[in-house]
Scaffold this motif. Structure first.
Motif, short mmCIF file in Angstrom:
data_model
loop_
_atom_site.label_atom_id
_atom_site.label_comp_id
_atom_site.label_asym_id
_atom_site.label_seq_id
_atom_site.Cartn_x
_atom_site.Cartn_y
_atom_site.Cartn_z
N CYS A 52 -33.27 56.53 67.34
CA CYS A 52 -32.92 55.11 67.44
C CYS A 52 -31.59 54.89 68.13
O CYS A 52 -31.27 53.78 68.51
CB CYS A 52 -32.83 54.48 66.05
N GLN A 53 -30.82 55.96 68.27
CA GLN A 53 -29.46 55.84 68.78
C GLN A 53 -28.64 54.89 67.92
O GLN A 53 -27.89 54.04 68.41
CB GLN A 53 -29.47 55.37 70.25
N GLU A 54 -28.84 55.02 66.63
CA GLU A 54 -28.16 54.14 65.67
C GLU A 54 -27.50 54.95 64.57
O GLU A 54 -28.13 55.82 63.97
CB GLU A 54 -29.19 53.22 65.01
N PRO A 55 -26.24 54.64 64.28
CA PRO A 55 -25.62 55.26 63.12
C PRO A 55 -26.02 54.55 61.84
O PRO A 55 -26.35 53.37 61.86
CB PRO A 55 -24.12 55.09 63.40
N PHE A 56 -26.01 55.27 60.74
CA PHE A 56 -26.24 54.64 59.46
C PHE A 56 -25.53 55.45 58.38
O PHE A 56 -25.11 56.57 58.61
CB PHE A 56 -27.74 54.50 59.16
N THR A 57 -25.39 54.86 57.22
CA THR A 57 -24.73 55.56 56.13
C THR A 57 -25.70 55.74 54.98
O THR A 57 -26.64 54.95 54.81
CB THR A 57 -23.49 54.79 55.63
N ALA A 58 -25.49 56.77 54.20
CA ALA A 58 -26.33 57.02 53.04
C ALA A 58 -25.47 57.52 51.89
O ALA A 58 -24.52 58.27 52.09
CB ALA A 58 -27.40 58.05 53.38
N LEU A 59 -25.82 57.05 50.72
CA LEU A 59 -25.13 57.46 49.51
C LEU A 59 -25.92 58.61 48.90
O LEU A 59 -27.08 58.44 48.52
CB LEU A 59 -25.11 56.26 48.57
N MET A 60 -25.32 59.77 48.82
CA MET A 60 -26.03 60.89 48.24
C MET A 60 -25.05 61.90 47.66
O MET A 60 -23.88 61.89 47.98
CB MET A 60 -26.95 61.52 49.29
N ILE A 113 -23.38 65.62 46.95
CA ILE A 113 -23.01 66.71 47.85
C ILE A 113 -24.15 67.73 47.94
O ILE A 113 -24.44 68.25 49.01
CB ILE A 113 -21.71 67.38 47.36
N GLN A 114 -24.81 67.96 46.83
CA GLN A 114 -25.94 68.91 46.81
C GLN A 114 -27.07 68.42 47.72
O GLN A 114 -27.64 69.21 48.49
CB GLN A 114 -26.47 69.08 45.39
N GLU A 115 -27.37 67.15 47.61
CA GLU A 115 -28.42 66.58 48.46
C GLU A 115 -28.05 66.67 49.92
O GLU A 115 -28.85 67.01 50.78
CB GLU A 115 -28.66 65.10 48.09
N HIS A 116 -26.79 66.34 50.18
CA HIS A 116 -26.29 66.36 51.55
C HIS A 116 -26.37 67.75 52.15
O HIS A 116 -26.65 67.92 53.33
CB HIS A 116 -24.85 65.85 51.55
N ASP A 117 -26.11 68.76 51.32
CA ASP A 117 -26.14 70.14 51.79
C ASP A 117 -27.52 70.61 52.18
O ASP A 117 -27.69 71.37 53.11
CB ASP A 117 -25.59 71.08 50.71
N LYS A 118 -28.52 70.17 51.45
CA LYS A 118 -29.84 70.75 51.71
C LYS A 118 -30.77 69.87 52.53
O LYS A 118 -31.77 70.35 53.02
CB LYS A 118 -30.50 71.17 50.39
N GLN A 119 -30.46 68.62 52.67
CA GLN A 119 -31.39 67.78 53.42
C GLN A 119 -30.69 66.61 54.10
O GLN A 119 -29.64 66.16 53.66
CB GLN A 119 -32.45 67.22 52.47
N ALA A 120 -31.32 66.16 55.14
CA ALA A 120 -30.85 64.95 55.80
C ALA A 120 -31.67 63.79 55.26
O ALA A 120 -32.84 63.96 54.93
CB ALA A 120 -31.04 65.08 57.30
N PRO A 121 -31.07 62.63 55.14
CA PRO A 121 -31.83 61.48 54.68
C PRO A 121 -32.73 60.96 55.79
O PRO A 121 -32.57 61.34 56.95
CB PRO A 121 -30.75 60.46 54.35
N GLU A 122 -33.62 60.10 55.44
CA GLU A 122 -34.42 59.54 56.51
C GLU A 122 -33.74 58.31 57.10
O GLU A 122 -33.02 57.58 56.42
CB GLU A 122 -35.85 59.24 56.07
N CYS A 123 -33.97 58.14 58.36
CA CYS A 123 -33.42 57.00 59.07
C CYS A 123 -34.03 55.72 58.51
O CYS A 123 -35.25 55.63 58.35
CB CYS A 123 -33.74 57.15 60.55
N PRO A 124 -33.20 54.72 58.21
CA PRO A 124 -33.74 53.47 57.67
C PRO A 124 -34.61 52.70 58.65
O PRO A 124 -35.38 51.83 58.26
CB PRO A 124 -32.48 52.68 57.29
N ARG A 125 -34.49 53.03 59.92
CA ARG A 125 -35.28 52.33 60.92
C ARG A 125 -36.63 53.01 61.19
O ARG A 125 -37.67 52.39 61.10
CB ARG A 125 -34.53 52.26 62.25
N CYS A 126 -36.58 54.29 61.55
CA CYS A 126 -37.81 54.96 61.96
C CYS A 126 -38.35 55.89 60.87
O CYS A 126 -39.42 56.46 61.02
CB CYS A 126 -37.58 55.73 63.26
#
Ligand SMILES: [Zn+2]
Length: 58
Positions: free
Chosen positions: A11-19, A21-34
């Protein structure tokens, strides 16, 4: 819970996610757009500077 910044290459879009540290280490969140996770790249949140990366350009 820290807020992390991400950038979706699809999307060429930045976004923020609340997660945890453990979650952040093992996975990327899904983009809210796509709702893709593969094209999401991590950015380091300036609010929570627990990082080994020294330079960050916006
Ligand atoms: Zn996206």
């Amino acid at each position: 819970m820290p807020i992390y910044e991400f950038f979706c290459r699809k999307c060429q879009e930045p976004f923020t996610a609340l997660m945890t540290i453990q979650e952040h280490d093992k996975q990327a969140p899904e983009c809210p757009r796509c709702h893709d996770t593969k094209e999401v790249e991590k950015r380091i949140s300036p609010a929570h500077a627990v990082t080994t990366r020294k330079s960050l350009t916006y």
